[in-house]
Design a protein around this motif. Sequence first.
Motif, short mmCIF file in Angstrom:
data_model
loop_
_atom_site.label_atom_id
_atom_site.label_comp_id
_atom_site.label_asym_id
_atom_site.label_seq_id
_atom_site.Cartn_x
_atom_site.Cartn_y
_atom_site.Cartn_z
N ASP A 91 0.85 -1.21 0.00
CA ASP A 91 0.00 0.00 0.00
C ASP A 91 0.87 1.25 0.00
O ASP A 91 2.00 1.25 0.52
N ASP A 92 0.31 2.30 -0.60
CA ASP A 92 1.11 3.53 -0.72
C ASP A 92 0.97 4.46 0.49
O ASP A 92 1.33 5.63 0.42
N ASP A 93 0.37 3.94 1.62
CA ASP A 93 0.36 4.79 2.81
C ASP A 93 1.77 4.95 3.35
O ASP A 93 2.09 5.93 4.02
N VAL A 94 2.60 3.98 3.08
CA VAL A 94 4.02 4.06 3.39
C VAL A 94 4.75 3.87 2.07
O VAL A 94 4.64 2.82 1.41
N LEU A 95 5.52 4.86 1.64
CA LEU A 95 6.26 4.77 0.38
C LEU A 95 7.53 3.96 0.61
O LEU A 95 8.23 4.15 1.59
N VAL A 96 7.79 3.05 -0.35
CA VAL A 96 8.97 2.19 -0.27
C VAL A 96 9.70 2.27 -1.61
O VAL A 96 9.08 2.18 -2.68
N ALA A 97 11.01 2.41 -1.52
CA ALA A 97 11.84 2.43 -2.73
C ALA A 97 13.09 1.60 -2.46
O ALA A 97 13.77 1.82 -1.46
N LEU A 98 13.37 0.64 -3.40
CA LEU A 98 14.57 -0.17 -3.30
C LEU A 98 15.50 0.25 -4.44
O LEU A 98 15.20 0.05 -5.61
N ARG A 99 16.60 0.85 -4.04
CA ARG A 99 17.55 1.33 -5.03
C ARG A 99 18.71 0.32 -5.08
O ARG A 99 19.33 0.03 -4.06
N GLY A 113 10.94 9.72 -6.13
CA GLY A 113 11.66 10.96 -5.84
C GLY A 113 12.31 11.01 -4.48
O GLY A 113 12.90 12.03 -4.10
N LEU A 114 12.17 9.94 -3.70
CA LEU A 114 12.75 9.92 -2.35
C LEU A 114 14.26 9.73 -2.43
O LEU A 114 14.76 8.90 -3.20
N ARG A 115 14.96 10.50 -1.58
CA ARG A 115 16.40 10.35 -1.48
C ARG A 115 16.73 9.72 -0.14
O ARG A 115 16.07 9.98 0.86
N ALA A 116 17.75 8.92 -0.19
CA ALA A 116 18.15 8.24 1.04
C ALA A 116 18.79 9.25 1.98
O ALA A 116 19.80 9.89 1.63
N PRO A 117 18.22 9.45 3.19
CA PRO A 117 18.83 10.40 4.13
C PRO A 117 20.11 9.83 4.74
O PRO A 117 20.30 8.61 4.79
N VAL A 118 20.93 10.72 5.17
CA VAL A 118 22.20 10.33 5.79
C VAL A 118 22.10 10.58 7.29
O VAL A 118 21.75 11.67 7.73
N GLY A 119 22.39 9.56 8.11
CA GLY A 119 22.45 9.74 9.57
C GLY A 119 21.11 9.76 10.23
O GLY A 119 20.89 10.57 11.15
N VAL A 133 11.33 10.45 6.19
CA VAL A 133 12.05 9.47 5.39
C VAL A 133 13.15 8.83 6.23
O VAL A 133 13.88 9.54 6.96
N VAL A 134 13.28 7.47 6.12
CA VAL A 134 14.38 6.74 6.73
C VAL A 134 14.92 5.78 5.68
O VAL A 134 14.22 5.40 4.72
N ALA A 135 16.14 5.31 5.83
CA ALA A 135 16.77 4.43 4.84
C ALA A 135 17.73 3.48 5.53
O ALA A 135 18.20 3.76 6.65
N ASP A 136 18.01 2.35 4.83
CA ASP A 136 18.94 1.37 5.38
C ASP A 136 19.60 0.62 4.21
O ASP A 136 19.00 0.46 3.14
N GLU A 137 20.82 0.17 4.43
CA GLU A 137 21.56 -0.55 3.42
C GLU A 137 21.24 -2.05 3.54
O GLU A 137 21.22 -2.59 4.65
N VAL A 138 20.99 -2.67 2.40
CA VAL A 138 20.78 -4.11 2.33
C VAL A 138 21.73 -4.67 1.27
O VAL A 138 22.43 -3.92 0.57
N ALA A 139 21.70 -6.01 1.12
CA ALA A 139 22.64 -6.62 0.17
C ALA A 139 22.32 -6.22 -1.26
O ALA A 139 23.22 -6.04 -2.09
N ALA A 140 21.05 -6.01 -1.56
CA ALA A 140 20.66 -5.67 -2.92
C ALA A 140 20.81 -4.19 -3.24
O ALA A 140 20.72 -3.79 -4.40
N GLY A 141 20.98 -3.35 -2.23
CA GLY A 141 21.09 -1.92 -2.46
C GLY A 141 20.67 -1.12 -1.23
O GLY A 141 21.07 -1.44 -0.10
#
Length: 465
Positions: A91-99, A113-119, A133-141
Amino acid sequence: MAEAPAGPAPAAAPAPRRPARRAGASIRLRILAAALAAVTLVLGLGGVAMVITLERMLQDATAEQLADELAALADGVDAGTVQTAALVERDDDVLVALRSGTGVVVNAEAAAGLRAPVGGAAVEEVDGERYIVVADEVAAGTIVVARSAQGIDDAVRSATALLLIAVPLTIVLVGTVVWIVVGRALAPVDRIRAQVDGIDAAALDRRVPTTGRGDEVDRLAATMNRMLARVEAGARARQRFVSDASHELRSPLATMRQFAELSRAHPATTSADELAGVVLDEGERMQGIVAGLLLLARLDEHGGGTRRAASLDAIAREEVERVRGLGGAIDAAGVRPAPVEGDPRLLARAVRNLVDNALRHARGGIAIGSVVREGRAMLWVDDDGAGLAPDDRERVFERFVRLDEARARDEGGSGLGLAIVREVARAHGGEAWAGVAPAGGARFVLERPRRGRDRAAAALPPDAR
């Protein structure tokens, strides 16, 4: 020669006008303004701080929720339990992007259009809308998760609107309460002012009512009453001075006038020496009366003069030397150290009045003594005369009171000597009274607080009163 006609008189210079006294703001208004300024500042700063704190708290709570969801997604992607197709179908209530290196997988167009935040978490604006916005590194990106901040903005706007209504209402309420409370608190002060303003010379006996509560206004009323009492005492002292002076000066003036009229009408019956003698005697009597009245007036208004170290026993010894120098008999065996604080000149005047009074009434001799007892310095003078009746022991201290014996044996006396003694004693915080002397005559005692401490203070003889 004809006089030139007089020109018009010059106009009188206008009297200088006193500058009008500018009425300042009342205490009530000043207190109200200060209270409103303080309340407005506190509520304003508090409201801004509350809105900022609320926004940050909501953002932090949203970021924590996103962080938990991000962790779960990252674990699923790394473990292979969450496939790319599942990310797209969320669902788009929470936006998810796998880069990743092969591209970007999103569950909604806005997520691209989301950018991965730093820190940690960040607030970004995408297509005019703010996101947490929050982000995390995974094996795929890199996985980026975001949630709209619209709810937070709505909550902040609602809180701001409530504060914009509540703060002015609170300020108005506080101002109303302060105006009423201060008005009620100052109302007694205004009544005191009006009552004191209505007191004139004909109503000096009026007083301001007190409540007995002991608060500031009640203490102010008590202070005003004490001030009014002092003003009344001063006015009565001046009235008494005028009355006493007019009463007592009438007699010597009448004597001089009658003798002068007799000398003019019958020159043969009097001589210039007799007239001069009468004038000198009556003038001396008038001088004594005026000097005594002036001293009493000063005592009534200004108290006991300059206070410094003095000694009743030293004053007593000076009187002993004076009396013996005049050939009088005086017993000084009872003189003991009696240090005091006071005006030595006034105290010496009072002691001399007592000694002179005793000499006028003594048959053989007088006695003088001084002592300290229970923190009080005392000086007494005894005579062996007829003494005083119990009813006269207080009356003799009144002004211009002369008993029958005094009138017969002390012609020309003003009756102010003992009154001066009592006023000097009271001006020094003491008292003066009369009693019975051991020889059967009168004993007059001058008492006042002593100075310092006396380790060997003796006791006044039991018959001192």
